[in-house]
Design an enzyme around this catalytic site. Structure first.
Site, mmCIF file in Angstrom:
data_model
loop_
_atom_site.group_PDB
_atom_site.id
_atom_site.type_symbol
_atom_site.label_atom_id
_atom_site.label_comp_id
_atom_site.label_asym_id
_atom_site.label_seq_id
_atom_site.Cartn_x
_atom_site.Cartn_y
_atom_site.Cartn_z
ATOM 1 C CE1 TYR A 61 4.983 -10.109 -4.352
ATOM 2 C CE2 TYR A 61 6.115 -12.172 -3.909
ATOM 3 C CZ TYR A 61 6.150 -10.825 -4.215
ATOM 4 O OH TYR A 61 7.358 -10.200 -4.409
ATOM 5 C CE1 TYR B 114 -2.928 -0.085 10.867
ATOM 6 C CE2 TYR B 114 -5.297 0.319 10.725
ATOM 7 C CZ TYR B 114 -4.234 -0.478 11.123
ATOM 8 O OH TYR B 114 -4.471 -1.659 11.788
#
Ligand code: NAD
Ligand code: UDP
Length: 328
Positions: free
Chosen positions: A160, A146
């Site tokens: 990005y 996780y």
């Protein structure tokens, strides 16, 4: 009317987000594959003409024909019990799933906000945790599936932003609670309340001296709402800095529910963080956000919700959905 895609819509936080954005007059597309979510969480949303639901695993290519103005990526198992049972799906949704949604945001020229977590700080050596702390995560421990998926999520989101100029936001969410949590999801609050309601002893892992800081869901949703529209692309902590030990928390639940249950002790899970408390100065300064609901008030509302569940739901210890999923 603006369009927003919310992944993890059938989950605890996703369903509250859908509700909030519908109230703010958005057209909401909810997406989920129900791996840890519940149909019941979206039943009332489905009655709204401005809501549409798509049953889809976001780790696979995501196709949406509508224009999108915003994307909120909240799909991911979130409770330690869940992500230990489905470690590979957890890694995939944080990595491949995030990649798919960033690609979609780029194609649609949408603003995207991704749900990160205080787990990126791991078992922290700095207290309280501010956004400038890099964390102390064991990548190969059981919780690594996780924590590292979320750290990768943050890294690819920033890439990005920097490389494609995408307008991205990252919220680092600290332990949040409230109605629509799954009673059997293993997180400490539903675990204790479930035990109270079933007349069982409360299980404390370790000696109970580990701390957490619990934020009521409405406060968190407010913080996320503000962050989405604020011009800031680095991670922001959202949580309630009111810290409590798990032992004191168990006693608080016993008092609140006026119950006679005893506390029993079980081994502390590997790499269970010993301390956790958000430094929320950044959110205060840039968003003017502070949590408003105190724990006593929030716990009462949550307890009332759990009391309203049927006997069948109370006794369901194992999550049913896992049975239908493959190993990978
Ligand atoms: P949840 O388990 O209630 O909801 C997650 C939802 O995502 C579920 O409905 C599940 O079915 C869905 N999902 C999982 N994998 C999927 C996939 N591959 N494709 C489509 N849907 C998928 O958990 P939550 O507490 O609502 O957490 C939501 C998000 O917030 C997660 O990203 C979690 O990491 C983050 N978060 C939550 C907390 C918290 O205290 N609740 C704290 C930190 C971070
Ligand atoms: N915990 C506990 N008893 C339980 C469930 C959890 O003592 O039945 C402890 C757990 O070991 C951790 C804390 O409560 O120290 C919070 O656990 P949770 O799973 O809610 O979230 P975490 O913050 O660890 O992701």
């Amino acid at each position: 009317m603006k369009n927003i895609l919310i992944t993890g819509a059938a989950g605890f936080l996703g369903s509250h987000l859908c509700e909030r954005f519908l109230k703010e007059d958005f057209y909401v597309i909810g997406m989920d594959n129900f791996i840890t979510g519940s149909q019941k969480n979206i039943d009332s949303l489905k009655k709204n003409k401005n809501f549409r639901f798509i049953n889809h695993d976001v780790s696979k290519y995501v196709e949406i024909n509508d224009d999108l103005d915003y994307i909120l990526h909240f799909a991911s198992p979130a409770s330690p019990i869940d992500y230990l049972k489905i470690p590979i799906q957890t890694l995939k949704v944080g990595s491949l799933g995030t990649h798919n949604l960033l690609g979609l945001a780029k194609a649609k020229k949408a603003v995207i906000l991704v749900a990160s977590t205080s787990e990126v700080y791991g078992d922290p050596l700095v207290h309280p945790q501010s956004e400038s702390y890099f964390g102390n995560v064991n990548p190969i421990g059981p919780r690594g599936v996780y924590d590292e998926a979320k750290r990768f999520q943050e890294a690819i989101t920033m890439a990005y932003h920097r490389f494609h100029n995408l307008d991205t936001k990252i919220v680092r969410i600290f332990n949040t609670y409230g109605p629509r949590m799954r009673l059997n999801d293993g997180r400490v609050l539903p675990a204790f309340i479930g035990q109270v309601l079933r007349g069982e002893d409360l299980t404390i892992f370790g000696d109970g001296s580990q701390t957490r800081s619990f934020c009521y869901v409405d406060d968190l949703i407010d913080g996320i709402y503000k962050l989405l529209f604020y011009n800031y692309n680095y991670p922001v902590n959202i949580g309630n800095p009111n810290e409590i030990s798990i032992k004191d928390f168990a006693q608080e639940i016993i008092k609140l529910t006026n119950s006679q249950q005893k506390i029993i002790y079980k081994p502390l899970p590997e790499n269970d963080p010993l301390k956790r408390k958000p430094d929320i100065d950044l959110a205060k300064n840039i968003l003017g956000w502070v949590p408003k609901v105190n724990r006593n008030e929030g716990l009462k509302l949550t307890y009332e919700y759990f009391c309203s569940l049927s006997k069948k739901e109370l006794n369901l210890k194992e999550h049913q959905n896992f049975k239908s999923y493959n190993k990978f």
